[in-house]
Structure formats: structure tokens, C-alpha cells
Design an enzyme around this catalytic site. Sequence first.
Site, PDB file in Angstrom:
ATOM      1  N   ASP A 165      74.861  31.885   1.345  1.00 29.71           N
ATOM      2  CA  ASP A 165      73.860  32.909   1.062  1.00 29.71           C
ATOM      3  C   ASP A 165      74.510  34.288   1.159  1.00 29.71           C
ATOM      4  O   ASP A 165      75.711  34.415   1.483  1.00 29.71           O
ATOM      5  CB  ASP A 165      72.745  32.759   2.118  1.00 29.71           C
ATOM      6  CG  ASP A 165      71.380  33.110   1.571  1.00 29.71           C
ATOM      7  OD1 ASP A 165      71.315  33.777   0.523  1.00 29.71           O
ATOM      8  OD2 ASP A 165      70.382  32.735   2.210  1.00 29.71           O
ATOM      9  N   ASP A 227      63.258  33.040  -4.066  1.00 32.39           N
ATOM     10  CA  ASP A 227      63.025  31.807  -3.303  1.00 32.39           C
ATOM     11  C   ASP A 227      61.720  31.174  -3.768  1.00 32.39           C
ATOM     12  O   ASP A 227      60.720  31.873  -3.954  1.00 32.39           O
ATOM     13  CB  ASP A 227      62.841  32.128  -1.809  1.00 32.39           C
ATOM     14  CG  ASP A 227      64.146  32.495  -1.134  1.00 32.39           C
ATOM     15  OD1 ASP A 227      65.180  32.596  -1.815  1.00 32.39           O
ATOM     16  OD2 ASP A 227      64.107  32.698   0.098  1.00 32.39           O
TER      17      ASP A 227
HETATM   18  C1  GLA Z   1      67.368  33.206   1.854  1.00 32.45           C
HETATM   19  C2  GLA Z   1      67.591  32.037   0.906  1.00 32.45           C
HETATM   20  C3  GLA Z   1      66.716  30.857   1.315  1.00 32.45           C
HETATM   21  C4  GLA Z   1      67.031  30.447   2.743  1.00 32.45           C
HETATM   22  C5  GLA Z   1      66.872  31.659   3.675  1.00 32.45           C
HETATM   23  C6  GLA Z   1      67.384  31.357   5.067  1.00 32.45           C
HETATM   24  O1  GLA Z   1      66.084  33.721   1.729  1.00 32.45           O
HETATM   25  O2  GLA Z   1      67.326  32.392  -0.428  1.00 32.45           O
HETATM   26  O3  GLA Z   1      66.907  29.767   0.436  1.00 32.45           O
HETATM   27  O4  GLA Z   1      68.332  29.939   2.787  1.00 32.45           O
HETATM   28  O5  GLA Z   1      67.600  32.796   3.189  1.00 32.45           O
HETATM   29  O6  GLA Z   1      67.294  32.440   5.919  1.00 32.45           O
END
Ligand code: GLA
Length: 398
Positions: A165, A227
Amino acid sequence: MPKIGLLLLLLLLPALALAKGSLRRNALARTPPMGWMSWELFRCDVACAPDDDLCIGERMYKAQADALARGGYVSAGYVGIHMDDCWEEKHPPRDPKTGRLRANATRFPSGLKALGDYIHGKGASFGLYTAESPTTCGGYPASSAHEALDAETFAGWGVDYMKVDGCGPKDYYAGGYKAMGEALQASGRDIVYSCSWPAYINGGNESMQPFATFINDGCNLWRNWDDIQCNWGSLSSIIEHWGMYGEALVPYAGPGHWHDMDMLLVGAHCVTEDEERTQMAIWSISAAPLIMGNDLRNVSAASARILLNEHAIAVSQDPLGQMGRRLDAATSPTQVWARNLANGDVAVALYNAATATPVLPPFNAAAPGKVAWTHTTQGYYEACGGAGAGAAGRPLCS
Ligand code: GLA
């Protein structure tokens, strides 16, 4: 050739081989990755009571690995158990002696090597999470400026897939993702590399994304956009995003490098069964990774049938690896999505975005087609555009 020339060439060969080796992409993820991931339902729930198997801890991950194998998901191709954020020890952020990341000792008393072994014992692969920033999106220690050491640590734990990430300074990403790609490659273990970098740049404008750079950095897949949240509004907005940007996205998807639409909500009890079928169909046509975001211990029989639908999976995993797309140029409430398959067939999904009017397929009504959901062979017209194709009826045909 004069002797001196030959000697020079011999001396140069190892250096050239090394340079070539460090740039070589891995040969992994020839079809879109499939598995299960914790984030959608388990988030960053670290309040683990003793014996708790509903929070981010080894008990929960072991239970998911058990259910993955027991439910027939591993044999259907869903091989990954992917841990997401919040597994790390926070204080101190790294082992004071070795500088390595560590799992929280209370929630992961056996350690991640043992957990990886357990997951492998179920015939599954072990996915883990970090970020190209000082901390993860959940505020836990991450990998920026520690790529080589962390990749070595992950490889030592038996990790097969890293979701990397980004939740820090954007100007670090270009160097950071490249460094992590090289470090994973140098770790000596085959590790699928999932990059979240695109989700954080260019405001989601897919025509501006440097996809060739992600591919050169070794990313096997990347998260492009928002997300997914556990509701139809979020799911349908992702479908619309992919529909709108098909032309920009399709040329950069293929064996070893995929656009990630985010997790499947199927079995997570937050959208209807028709909406679950819609997601499975569009994700399969789009050659997106099929990574479930449910609790595998609590999936209804109907949702399990959708997840295990062999025809949808066959479309997703088709060896040609050609990403499909929406054929309608502009937003249309009745949409045709299609994908070419290796054997010359075309897989088609008919999607009613916002209307009760059935979508009629643009094919000869008499042409035979196989209906993925019912496993029967019928005419396209009857199969795809007939009764049941109401506001939320969107079958997948091939
Ligand atoms: C981001 C990512 C998610 C998840 C969160 C974890 O928002 O896009 O998929 O991994 O971080 O904190």
C-alpha cells in the site's frame, strides 16, 4: 577475436547478467490472482480477547485457511489467504536488534513463519501487507527505506504475495515501488507483487496513469481506484469507473499484470444475490483478481455457488488473459460487456445498470450459448435477455 577482447567480454558477462537479472520481471500471476483477504470485514480490529477468532490475529487467519480448504475454494482456484493491515508490532516499530518488522506478539504468538506454514499446509498461499510509506494506512510500521530488509524478512516467513500500500508522501512512490520490486525479486522467493500506488495518484484518471512504469517495476497487479465498501453504491461505482475507462485500461492488462477492482463482496451479506452475481460476472469479464472479502465461515449456500461457479471462474482465468470491457462507449443503463477467450469464444455479460427493461443481446437468437449461472446450454436470446433480466438480473453467458 584478439585475446584481450575475449577476456574483457568474459569479465563483462557476469555484470551484464546481474543487470539483466535485476530488471527481469517475475513470471507470476499469469492469470488474475484468486483468494481471500481480511480487510473488508475485519478491518483493523485488534481488540482481541483470549481465544478470539474474529479479530486480526492468528486464530482468525487459521480459521479462514481451514474454511478456504473445507469449502472447496482452494480446489476452485482461490488459493490465497491474504493478511491485510494491522498485523505489525507498533512499539517499538522494529526489532531493536535486527531492525526487522515483527508481528504483534500477543495476537500472533506463534509468529508469521508458523502461520505461513499452517496456511501452506492447507494447500493455500500466504499473502501479507505492507506499505511504501513510514506507516501503513492504519498507522502501523511499514517499509519505506527498508525495502531490502523487509523483502528478505517476508521471504523468510514464506510469504507468496505482498500487497504494498502507500499512505505517505507521494514523492516517495516512484523510487519506493521500484525498490520494493527489485527487493522482492532479489529475495530468492517467488512473491507476487501487488502495488497500490495508482490508487493514490492522478485522482483516478486512468488515462494519466503510468501503467508501463508499474509493469516495469515488477507489479503483478495494482489497485487503481477507491476501496470497495460493503454496499451496492460502492460496488456499482467501481463498475462504472471500469466501464468508463475501458479503453485506457485494456492495453495494460495481461498475463503477469492486472488491474485490481478490489475485493469481492460475495458472501459478505451486504448486497443482494443478484448484485453478487453481477460483481462476479463483471470482475471475471474484466480479468480482475477474485479476492473474497467475506468471512468464509459464514457464507450462504447461494453465495458459495456464485463464488464457485466454474464458468465464471473459467472466464476469469482464461489463459489468453485478455481483459474485457464495456462495449457501450458512453454510460448506458443497459450495457454489454465482453471478453475474448483463448479458444475463440467470446464471454458476454449483460448488465442492467439502472432500469427494469431487460437487456437484449446483440446476437442471433438461435445461436447456442452456455449460461454460466444455470450451467445449461440455451439460445442466447432466451438465456440472457429473457425473463428474470429485470433491474438486478444480469446473467453471464459464454
Ligand atoms: C487502504 C487500502 C485498503 C486497506 C487499508 C488498510 O485503504 O486501500 O485496501 O489495505 O488501507 O489500512
